[in-house]
Design a protein around this motif. Structure first.
Motif, PDB file in Angstrom:
ATOM      1  N   LEU A 153       0.975  -1.623  -0.197  1.00 17.01           N
ATOM      2  CA  LEU A 153      -0.296  -0.004  -0.201  1.00 17.01           C
ATOM      3  C   LEU A 153       0.663   1.334   0.339  1.00 17.01           C
ATOM      4  O   LEU A 153       0.884   2.239  -1.340  1.00 17.01           O
ATOM      5  CB  LEU A 153      -1.171  -0.266   0.952  1.00 17.01           C
ATOM      6  CG  LEU A 153      -1.907   1.381   1.585  1.00 17.01           C
ATOM      7  CD1 LEU A 153      -2.792   1.191  -0.105  1.00 17.01           C
ATOM      8  CD2 LEU A 153      -2.581   1.132   3.119  1.00 17.01           C
ATOM      9  N   ALA A 154       1.940   1.299   0.523  1.00 22.24           N
ATOM     10  CA  ALA A 154       3.006   2.265   0.813  1.00 22.24           C
ATOM     11  C   ALA A 154       2.991   2.482  -0.803  1.00 22.24           C
ATOM     12  O   ALA A 154       3.275   3.695  -0.838  1.00 22.24           O
ATOM     13  CB  ALA A 154       4.065   2.357   2.049  1.00 22.24           C
ATOM     14  N   ALA A 155       3.835   1.737  -1.135  1.00 19.21           N
ATOM     15  CA  ALA A 155       4.550   1.906  -2.356  1.00 19.21           C
ATOM     16  C   ALA A 155       3.073   2.655  -3.905  1.00 19.21           C
ATOM     17  O   ALA A 155       3.379   3.009  -4.338  1.00 19.21           O
ATOM     18  CB  ALA A 155       4.656   0.182  -3.192  1.00 19.21           C
ATOM     19  N   GLU A 156       1.530   2.087  -3.061  1.00 17.47           N
ATOM     20  CA  GLU A 156       1.003   2.352  -4.395  1.00 17.47           C
ATOM     21  C   GLU A 156       0.664   4.124  -3.993  1.00 17.47           C
ATOM     22  O   GLU A 156      -0.069   4.565  -4.774  1.00 17.47           O
ATOM     23  CB  GLU A 156      -0.691   1.662  -3.896  1.00 17.47           C
ATOM     24  CG  GLU A 156      -0.328  -0.024  -4.329  1.00 17.47           C
ATOM     25  CD  GLU A 156      -1.783  -0.503  -4.192  1.00 17.47           C
ATOM     26  OE1 GLU A 156      -2.710   0.112  -3.279  1.00 17.47           O
ATOM     27  OE2 GLU A 156      -1.820  -1.699  -3.550  1.00 17.47           O
ATOM     28  N   LEU A 157       0.630   4.402  -2.939  1.00 19.33           N
ATOM     29  CA  LEU A 157       0.773   6.089  -2.255  1.00 19.33           C
ATOM     30  C   LEU A 157       1.853   6.783  -2.338  1.00 19.33           C
ATOM     31  O   LEU A 157       1.844   7.926  -2.598  1.00 19.33           O
ATOM     32  CB  LEU A 157       0.129   5.974  -1.200  1.00 19.33           C
ATOM     33  CG  LEU A 157      -0.807   5.089  -0.237  1.00 19.33           C
ATOM     34  CD1 LEU A 157      -1.336   5.292   1.173  1.00 19.33           C
ATOM     35  CD2 LEU A 157      -2.339   5.920  -1.361  1.00 19.33           C
TER      36      LEU A 157
ATOM     37  N   ILE B  52      -5.905   8.711  -7.144  1.00 19.61           N
ATOM     38  CA  ILE B  52      -6.430   9.050  -6.423  1.00 19.61           C
ATOM     39  C   ILE B  52      -6.296  10.074  -5.292  1.00 19.61           C
ATOM     40  O   ILE B  52      -5.071   9.579  -5.014  1.00 19.61           O
ATOM     41  CB  ILE B  52      -7.469   7.828  -5.903  1.00 19.61           C
ATOM     42  CG1 ILE B  52      -8.090   6.735  -7.267  1.00 19.61           C
ATOM     43  CG2 ILE B  52      -7.460   8.548  -5.335  1.00 19.61           C
ATOM     44  CD1 ILE B  52      -8.510   6.035  -6.727  1.00 19.61           C
ATOM     45  N   ARG B  53      -6.852  10.915  -4.790  1.00 17.21           N
ATOM     46  CA  ARG B  53      -6.123  10.928  -3.570  1.00 17.21           C
ATOM     47  C   ARG B  53      -6.715  10.758  -2.191  1.00 17.21           C
ATOM     48  O   ARG B  53      -8.005  10.718  -2.332  1.00 17.21           O
ATOM     49  CB  ARG B  53      -6.839  13.222  -3.647  1.00 17.21           C
ATOM     50  CG  ARG B  53      -6.795  13.681  -2.143  1.00 17.21           C
ATOM     51  CD  ARG B  53      -7.022  15.027  -2.673  1.00 17.21           C
ATOM     52  NE  ARG B  53      -6.514  15.786  -3.186  1.00 17.21           N
ATOM     53  CZ  ARG B  53      -5.581  16.415  -3.204  1.00 17.21           C
ATOM     54  NH1 ARG B  53      -4.950  17.096  -1.859  1.00 17.21           N
ATOM     55  NH2 ARG B  53      -4.822  17.632  -4.321  1.00 17.21           N
ATOM     56  N   ARG B  54      -5.730  10.255  -1.752  1.00 19.83           N
ATOM     57  CA  ARG B  54      -6.345  10.183  -0.498  1.00 19.83           C
ATOM     58  C   ARG B  54      -5.507  10.901   1.381  1.00 19.83           C
ATOM     59  O   ARG B  54      -4.600  10.760   0.920  1.00 19.83           O
ATOM     60  CB  ARG B  54      -5.763   8.062  -0.096  1.00 19.83           C
ATOM     61  CG  ARG B  54      -6.813   7.729  -1.360  1.00 19.83           C
ATOM     62  CD  ARG B  54      -6.187   6.050  -1.322  1.00 19.83           C
ATOM     63  NE  ARG B  54      -6.885   5.323  -2.073  1.00 19.83           N
ATOM     64  CZ  ARG B  54      -6.677   4.966  -3.384  1.00 19.83           C
ATOM     65  NH1 ARG B  54      -5.748   5.914  -3.909  1.00 19.83           N
ATOM     66  NH2 ARG B  54      -7.237   4.539  -4.720  1.00 19.83           N
TER      67      ARG B  54
END
Length: 467
Positions: A37-41, A99-101
């Motif tokens: 998930l960190a990589a996706e972000l 996408i903003r998260r």
């Protein structure tokens, strides 16, 4: 330390939030870190100190920590001011998907909205939310996600001292129906308009009016609740402050997955009257959306006309939900090309499951392996239902594949969650790791031991929010 923050919510007026830093903890240690998930972000974990950042002890560059203000109906009762009582938004990132998260710390200390609470979380609820939210994501259900769980090295006092922890939660936003209610109750039309514009720009760019926004939020909520129902999920505390306008599952407090099927199943220790029982979730979602519509009314120039249009929109929730529910449950029995009597076949199966206390997950999963009858005390009664069903799916060439894709083999069963928490409190991380590995691929039988319902001694009757 650097995370590529771009903080749009912090650019709204200061009455939307209170700016403050997390309260430092004594001895933070990473319990779990979601590296994928960190990589996706686009977060480079080597550029930060995860134990410090995800405990609140160290703030990355460009973070603008704040606690959001909101109100809400809690079990139907109105509370004009709630807000983030134990959570702080560090900032927003734009992921690899564009996408903003939000990145939020949950359990990071008291805020102006804590209402005499300690602002902390203990390890059990942190790990429950970590496991269940990631399981929901793996099942394709819109949800907040878990980036990290960090132990604090200091106790949290509930009924007794318990190990403290902080969850790093990722969401498309933390804006709730209760956020709109907060400003509507104060007759702050300017803030309400700014919030509406922010949500449209961030989540619903094709919406042009508050009515458009209402329609699109209704559509997302209808699909979300149908997906909950399709896996036997019970949220447990569907207050308006836990209804996120972006359409993700949020706030995994006293949540649970059913073992034995019953439409009025309740697990939440604080839901004394079954307001948020499994089968009531669609009606409660519609009720919450009616509160959302009411909060939007001050933006409309013709109130009477708007009431009529908004009422029609909210009444449209039921048929939208029913369409999603029917599609999902028909796929659970292998049907994609619906015929007139198919939906009744689903209802008949659910009625039989309720009468014989059949396991929800294993019954549906067993349809494709011809083992569903094992879940029934009267196998002959199941066979009476199954004979016409088997004839029906002969005309569905992909029935087995469809069932496999829509019926998880492994869910975060309540007794496994409790066992995992107890082990973690005692310093054993293996049950957590095992659950996470199996739930990352829930539609495959990759750990058959985890598919078993609880024994009579293992049954969990109640779940708790942890505050």
């Amino acid at each position: 330390m650097s995370i590529p923050f771009d903080n749009s919510y912090a650019r709204l007026p200061d009455r939307f939030y209170s700016k403050l830093n997390p309260t430092p903890v004594q001895a933070p240690q990473v319990f779990a870190l979601n590296e994928s998930l960190a990589a996706e972000l686009s977060i480079d974990l080597s550029a930060i100190r995860p134990a410090d950042v995800f405990s609140g002890n160290g703030l990355p560059a460009n973070s603008e920590p704040l606690a959001q203000a909101y109100a809400g109906h809690q079990f139907g009762g109105w509370n004009p001011q709630l807000g983030d009582g134990r959570a702080i938004l560090l900032g927003e990132v734009i992921g690899q998907d564009g996408i903003r998260r939000d990145i939020q710390l949950k359990g990071s200390g008291p805020t102006p909205y804590s209402r005499n609470g300690d602002g902390r979380a203990w390890l059990g609820p942190v790990l429950r939310e970590y496991v269940v939210s990631e399981a929901m994501h793996a099942m394709g259900i819109p949800t907040t996600r878990a980036l990290a769980a960090v132990t604090t090295g200091q106790p949290v006092i509930r009924e007794r001292p318990l190990p403290g922890a902080v969850l790093t939660r990722v969401a498309q936003s933390h804006i709730r129906v209760g956020t709109f209610q907060f400003f509507a109750a104060r007759q702050d039309v300017d803030a309400l308009r700014q919030l509406t514009d922010h949500v449209i720009d961030r989540h619903y760019p094709t919406a042009e009016t508050p009515l458009d926004l209402l329609h699109q939020v209704i559509a997302r909520q209808a699909e979300l609740i149908a997906k909950w129902m399709s896996v036997g999920f019970i949220h447990g505390v569907m207050n308006t402050d836990n209804c996120q306008v972006a359409g993700e599952t949020i706030d995994y407090g006293p949540c649970a997955f059913m073992d034995e099927y019953h439409p009025m199943r309740v697990f939440s220790s604080i839901d004394h009257y079954g307001r948020y029982a499994y089968a009531k979730q669609p009606d409660i979602a519609a009720w919450n959306l009616a509160q959302f519509a009411t909060a939007l009314l001050p933006l409309m120039p013709d109130r009477d006309a708007a009431i009529e249009e908004f009422t029609e929109a909210v009444n449209g929730f039921a048929p939208i939900f029913a369409g999603h529910w029917q599609s999902l449950f028909l796929q659970k029995i292998g049907i994609t090309n619906a015929q007139d009597d198919d939906v009744q076949m689903v209802h008949d199966l659910l009625d039989l499951m309720m009468q014989q206390e059949a396991d929800f997950t294993n019954t549906f999963r067993g349809l494709m392996t011809d083992t569903a009858s094992h879940q029934f005390t009267d196998a002959a009664a199941f066979e009476t239902w199954a004979r016409p069903w088997r004839d029906r799916i002969k005309s569905e060439p992909d029935a087995e594949q469809v069932m496999r894709q829509n019926n998880p083999a492994i869910i975060p069963r309540n007794h496994r969650i409790e066992q995992m928490i107890q082990a973690a409190v005692n310093g054993d991380q293996e049950p957590f790791n095992r659950l996470m590995a199996a739930l990352a691929d829930p539609f495959n039988d990759n750990d058959t031991e985890l598919t078993k319902p609880p024994s009579s001694e293992e049954v969990v009757q109640q779940t708790f929010c942890g505050t």
